[in-house]
Design an enzyme around this catalytic site. Structure first.
Site, PDB file in Angstrom:
ATOM      1  CG  HIS A   1      -5.548   6.716   1.377  1.00 55.78           C
ATOM      2  ND1 HIS A   1      -6.101   5.520   1.781  1.00 55.78           N
ATOM      3  CD2 HIS A   1      -4.834   6.447   0.253  1.00 55.78           C
ATOM      4  CE1 HIS A   1      -5.714   4.566   0.939  1.00 55.78           C
ATOM      5  NE2 HIS A   1      -4.947   5.105  -0.005  1.00 55.78           N
TER       6      HIS A   1
ATOM      7  CD  GLU B   1      -6.204   6.579  -3.995  1.00 57.01           C
ATOM      8  OE1 GLU B   1      -5.231   6.075  -4.538  1.00 57.01           O
ATOM      9  OE2 GLU B   1      -6.381   6.579  -2.765  1.00 57.01           O
TER      10      GLU B   1
ATOM     11  N   GLY C   1      -6.303  -1.775  -3.525  1.00 61.12           N
ATOM     12  CA  GLY C   1      -5.727  -2.997  -2.962  1.00 61.12           C
ATOM     13  C   GLY C   1      -6.511  -4.260  -3.276  1.00 61.12           C
TER      14      GLY C   1
ATOM     15  N   GLY D   1      -0.402   2.374  -4.713  1.00 61.30           N
ATOM     16  CA  GLY D   1      -0.162   1.726  -3.425  1.00 61.30           C
ATOM     17  C   GLY D   1       0.760   0.530  -3.599  1.00 61.30           C
ATOM     18  N   GLY D   2       0.176  -0.655  -3.692  1.00 57.18           N
ATOM     19  CA  GLY D   2       0.939  -1.908  -3.731  1.00 57.18           C
ATOM     20  C   GLY D   2       2.087  -1.903  -4.732  1.00 57.18           C
TER      21      GLY D   2
ATOM     22  CG  ASN E   1      -0.046   5.659   0.241  1.00 52.74           C
ATOM     23  OD1 ASN E   1       0.698   5.741   1.209  1.00 52.74           O
ATOM     24  ND2 ASN E   1      -1.364   5.523   0.357  1.00 52.74           N
ATOM     25  CD1 TRP E   2       6.169   3.630  -1.229  1.00 50.95           C
ATOM     26  CD2 TRP E   2       7.843   4.136   0.170  1.00 50.95           C
ATOM     27  NE1 TRP E   2       7.248   3.994  -1.996  1.00 50.95           N
ATOM     28  CE2 TRP E   2       8.303   4.304  -1.150  1.00 50.95           C
ATOM     29  CE3 TRP E   2       8.734   4.396   1.216  1.00 50.95           C
ATOM     30  CZ2 TRP E   2       9.592   4.725  -1.470  1.00 50.95           C
ATOM     31  CZ3 TRP E   2      10.026   4.818   0.918  1.00 50.95           C
ATOM     32  CH2 TRP E   2      10.450   4.970  -0.407  1.00 50.95           C
ATOM     33  CE  LYS E   3      -2.020   1.836   0.411  1.00 54.07           C
ATOM     34  NZ  LYS E   3      -3.265   1.151   0.158  1.00 54.07           N
TER      35      LYS E   3
ATOM     36  CB  SER F   1      -5.898  -2.302  -8.549  1.00 58.21           C
ATOM     37  OG  SER F   1      -6.287  -2.805  -7.285  1.00 58.21           O
TER      38      SER F   1
HETATM   39  C1  PEP Z   1      -3.796   3.541  -2.534  1.00 54.72           C
HETATM   40  O1  PEP Z   1      -3.779   3.027  -1.425  1.00 54.72           O
HETATM   41  O2  PEP Z   1      -3.800   4.772  -2.653  1.00 54.72           O
HETATM   42  C2  PEP Z   1      -3.817   2.664  -3.690  1.00 54.72           C
HETATM   43  C3  PEP Z   1      -4.132   3.163  -4.852  1.00 54.72           C
HETATM   44  O3  PEP Z   1      -3.502   1.347  -3.447  1.00 54.72           O
HETATM   45  P1  PEP Z   1      -3.351   0.199  -4.554  1.00 54.72           P
HETATM   46  O4  PEP Z   1      -2.542   0.756  -5.691  1.00 54.72           O
HETATM   47  O5  PEP Z   1      -2.643  -0.910  -3.839  1.00 54.72           O
HETATM   48  O6  PEP Z   1      -4.734  -0.171  -4.987  1.00 54.72           O
END
Ligand code: PEP
Length: 250
Positions: free
Chosen positions: A95, A167, A173, A234-235, A9-11, A213
């Site tokens: 999300h 999640e 994040g 995400g990140g 997920n590049w947001k 994370s």
């Molecule tokens: C997300 O936004 O779906 C996510 C899991 O972010 P991160 O991996 O950065 O916690």
């Protein structure tokens, strides 16, 4: 049987050339791997990134959202039908950032899920509890309520187009990951809910991803659990080395 899936997920990150470089770098360093890989770039790059995935059977793109409406005077919105028209096959819905900042309530999400399914999209449906809810032992009730009021309204046939992503909000994040045991406990609970709402075959066939994370350092441990079928990242999906290393954790 359910699939192993890793979604990036590049947001609201990356420009077009950065999208191109990221996908190229991932393709260069990915060994022969059967894991399903889904990139979720911002809307305007969907078609472009989809083109970069051509001829890669296990790679595709997902939208990060879609409208709860079919069409009409809704400035700035993108419908599920439009996504279908450019051959996007997946959409992320629910999300926590959409729930928190853009008023995606369960009622709105139920509509979005229906629009997506009507337009042949597979929905990656996110659910998750806040830290205060976990600390007060409400996390199982919260997840059940989020599923009951949205995707569990679907009939069994439509539900085949659902992937669930657990999640925990406190892990997104923040650098705090749910332990693999905490994640497994919740994934097993979610699968038991699917078994009860539909049947055991549906439960067995539903992919349940973990997000929050997830990084190279913890992916292997998380993915080794029997009810964790992959990750929503995400990140770490913005760095080719990290993303490839997570994919190779299977
Ligand atoms: C997300 O936004 O779906 C996510 C899991 O972010 P991160 O991996 O950065 O916690």
């Amino acid at each position: 049987m359910r699939n192993k899936i890793v979604v990036g997920n590049w947001k609201m990150n990356l420009g077009r050339s950065e999208c191109h470089k990221l996908v190229d770098d991932i393709l260069d360093s990915l060994s022969d791997n059967k894991t399903k890989i889904v990139f979720a770039p911002p809307f305007i790059y969907l078609d472009y990134v989809s083109g970069l995935c051509l001829n890669r059977e296990n790679m595709t793109v997902a939208a990060q959202n879609c409208s709860s409406y079919d069409n009409g005077a809704y400035t700035g919105e993108i419908s599920a039908k439009m996504l279908n028209s450019i051959e996007v096959r997946y959409v992320i819905l629910g999300h926590s950032e959409r729930r928190q900042y853009f008023n995606d309530t369960d009622e709105v999400l139920k509509e979005k899920v229906e629009r997506a399914i009507d337009n042949n999209l597979t929905v990656i449906f996110c659910c998750g509890e806040e830290i205060s809810q976990r600390e007060s032992n409400q996390h199982f009730d919260v997840i059940k309520q989020q599923l009951d009021s949205t995707i569990f309204k679907l009939d069994i046939n439509d539900f085949k187009n659902i992937i669930i992503a657990y999640e925990p909000i406190w892990a997104i994040g923040t650098g705090k990951t749910a332990s693999s045991d905490q994640a497994q406990e919740m994934h097993s609970f979610i699968r038991s809910l699917v078994n009860k709402r539909y049947d055991k075959i549906t439960g067995t066939n539903t992919s349940i991803l973990y997000g929050g994370s997830c990084k190279p350092v913890n992916a292997k441990d998380l993915f080794s659990k029997p009810d964790i079928d992959g990750g929503l990242i995400g990140g770490a999906s913005l760095t080719s080395d990290d993303f490839v290393s997570i994919i190779n954790s299977f």
